[in-house]
Design an enzyme around this catalytic site. Structure first.
Site, mmCIF file in Angstrom:
data_model
loop_
_atom_site.group_PDB
_atom_site.id
_atom_site.type_symbol
_atom_site.label_atom_id
_atom_site.label_comp_id
_atom_site.label_asym_id
_atom_site.label_seq_id
_atom_site.Cartn_x
_atom_site.Cartn_y
_atom_site.Cartn_z
ATOM 1 N N GLY A 13 1.011 -1.246 0.065
ATOM 2 C CA GLY A 13 0.037 0.013 0.064
ATOM 3 C C GLY A 13 0.903 1.283 -0.063
ATOM 4 N N HIS A 14 1.802 1.534 0.917
ATOM 5 C CA HIS A 14 2.769 2.464 1.086
ATOM 6 C C HIS A 14 3.614 2.526 -0.461
ATOM 7 C CE1 HIS A 14 2.782 1.300 5.418
ATOM 8 N NE2 HIS A 14 2.151 2.520 5.307
ATOM 9 N N LYS B 21 -7.690 4.359 1.691
ATOM 10 C CA LYS B 21 -7.853 3.684 2.686
ATOM 11 C C LYS B 21 -8.302 4.255 4.029
ATOM 12 C CE LYS B 21 -6.610 -0.172 5.642
ATOM 13 N NZ LYS B 21 -6.370 0.463 6.755
HETATM 14 P P1 AMP Z 1 0.737 4.737 7.691
HETATM 15 O O1 AMP Z 1 2.122 4.270 7.626
HETATM 16 O O2 AMP Z 1 -0.468 3.742 8.111
HETATM 17 O O3 AMP Z 1 0.267 6.047 8.346
HETATM 18 O O4 AMP Z 1 0.210 5.040 6.197
HETATM 19 C C1 AMP Z 1 0.682 5.887 5.521
HETATM 20 C C2 AMP Z 1 0.154 6.411 4.131
HETATM 21 O O5 AMP Z 1 -0.194 4.933 3.433
HETATM 22 C C3 AMP Z 1 -1.154 6.758 4.568
HETATM 23 O O6 AMP Z 1 -1.615 7.769 3.354
HETATM 24 C C4 AMP Z 1 -2.324 5.597 4.346
HETATM 25 O O7 AMP Z 1 -3.538 5.942 3.735
HETATM 26 C C5 AMP Z 1 -1.684 4.674 3.077
HETATM 27 N N1 AMP Z 1 -1.900 3.520 3.074
HETATM 28 C C6 AMP Z 1 -2.045 2.556 4.136
HETATM 29 N N2 AMP Z 1 -2.404 1.313 3.802
HETATM 30 C C7 AMP Z 1 -2.576 1.418 2.469
HETATM 31 C C8 AMP Z 1 -3.329 0.564 1.630
HETATM 32 N N3 AMP Z 1 -3.593 -0.604 1.659
HETATM 33 N N4 AMP Z 1 -3.519 1.108 0.119
HETATM 34 C C9 AMP Z 1 -3.121 2.466 0.051
HETATM 35 N N5 AMP Z 1 -2.602 3.418 0.545
HETATM 36 C C10 AMP Z 1 -2.352 2.971 1.998
#
Ligand code: AMP
Length: 273
Positions: free
Chosen positions: A33-34, A146
Site C-alpha cells: 500500500g505504501h 484507505k
Molecule cells: P501509515 O503508515 O499507516 O500512516 O500510512 C501511510 C500512508 O499509506 C497513508 O496515506 C495511508 O492511507 C496509506 N496506506 C496505508 N495502507 C494503504 C493501502 N492498503 N493502500 C493504499 N494506501 C495505504
C-alpha cells in the site's frame, strides 16, 4: 538514497532540490500500500522524499503506540529499491517542541466516526502533517484512500490554510483475497485474519448491491452487518464526500466506511462509490 534524521539537514537538503518534490509520509512497516503511494510519487515528481515517523500525538492512551511495528532496516531497503531520494526518519524531539502551537481537526469532520472512536486522533494527525509539510515543502503529497477520513481532513487543511501543494489520493491496495493492506495486519492470528476478510467481503457485497440498482443505505448496511457476524463491528456508515450520512446512495459521491475490532486489532476499510 540519503537518510536524514534531523530537521535542520532535511531543510537544507530540500532547499537544494530544484523542480517538483513528491512527499509520502508514513509510520513505517512499509507494505505494498505504501509502495503504491511511493511509486506514484516517483513517477510524478523530480524528487521524492519519504518520511517514517510513528507519531505519538495521534495515538490515544491505551492504543498500540509502544507495540506499533518498527522495521527500520527492511523499510530502508524498500525505499532504496523504490528509488526514494531522501528518507526522513526523525526522533520525536526533532519534530516536537515544548509548549507548542497546536492545530485542531475540524469540529465535525475530525470528531465523527474515527474521530468519535478515537477523540483527538486527528488533532495529532494534522499537527504532525503540518510540521512535515513545513519541513518538506512538497509540490505534491500522497495519501491513501484507505484512510478516507484522514484524507478528507488533510484536503480541508490544505484548503483552509491555502497551503501551496497538491494532495494526491491513492487507491487502496489489497491482498489477493481482498484484505486491505495495513501495518496492523501483522497483529492478526490466522483465525483472526480469516474473520477479518469479512470486512472486504461486506464491501464487495455492498458494491454488488449498488451495481444491481440498490440505493437504500439502510438495506446495504444491514446486509453488510450480516456478512460481518464474526467480528466486532464498531460502525458501518455511508457518507458523502464531506462525511455527511446518506440515506440514499449517490453514485460518484458516496463512501461506505467500516471499522471493526478483530480480536484486539482495530481495522478500517472503505469503498468509494
Ligand atoms: P501509515 O503508515 O499507516 O500512516 O500510512 C501511510 C500512508 O499509506 C497513508 O496515506 C495511508 O492511507 C496509506 N496506506 C496505508 N495502507 C494503504 C493501502 N492498503 N493502500 C493504499 N494506501 C495505504
Amino acid at each position: 538514497m540519503k537518510i536524514i534524521r534531523d530537521a535542520k539537514s532535511l531543510k537544507s537538503e530540500r532547499a537544494a532540490m530544484e523542480g517538483s518534490v513528491g512527499f509520502v509520509p508514513t509510520m513505517g512497516a512499509l507494505h505494498q500500500g505504501h509502495l503504491s503511494l511511493i511509486r506514484k510519487a516517483r513517477e510524478e515528481n523530480d524528487h521524492l522524499i519519504v518520511s517514517i515517523f510513528v507519531n505519538p500525538t495521534q495515538f490515544l492512551p491505551g492504543e498500540d503506540l509502544d507495540k506499533y511495528p518498527r522495521r527500520e532496516e527492511a523499510d530502508r531497503k524498500i525505499c532504496e529499491l523504490a528509488g526514494v531520494d531522501t528518507l526522513f526518519m526523525p526522533e520525536i524531539g526533532e519534530l516536537y517542541h515544548d509548549d507548542e502551537v497546536k492545530l485542531k481537526a475540524p469540529s465535525y469532520l475530525g470528531y465523527i466516526l474515527e474521530g468519535h472512536r478515537r477523540p483527538g486522533h486527528f488533532d495529532g494527525v494534522v499537527q504532525v502533517v503540518m510540521k512535515l509539510f513545513g519541513l518538506v515543502q512538497p509540490t505534491r503529497a500522497y495519501f491513501g484512500k484507505k484512510d478516507a477520513q484522514q484524507l478528507r481532513i488533510l484536503q480541508k487543511m490544505q484548503e483552509d490554510f491555502f497551503l501551496p501543494l497538491t494532495i494526491v489520493p491513492v487507491d487502496t491496495v489489497r491482498e489477493e483475497d481482498g484484505l486491505a493492506l495495513s501495518s496492523r495486519n501483522v497483529y492478526l492470528s490466522p483465525d483472526e485474519r480469516r474473520r477479518a476478510l469479512s470486512i472486504s467481503r461486506a464491501l464487495k457485497r455492498a458494491s454488488k448491491m449498488v451495481m444491481a440498482g440498490e440505493r437504500s443505505a439502510k438495506r446495504i448496511k444491514e446486509t453488510m452487518m450480516e456478512t460481518m457476524d464474526e467480528i466486532d463491528v464498531e460502525y458501518v456508515e455511508i457518507v458523502d464526500r464531506n462525511f455527511r450520512p446518506l440515506e440514499e446512495i449517490k453514485l460518484q459521491k458516496s463512501i461506505v466506511l467500516v471499522a471493526a475490532k478483530v480480536g484486539e486489532t482495530r481495522l478500517i476499510d472503505n469503498l468509494w462509490l
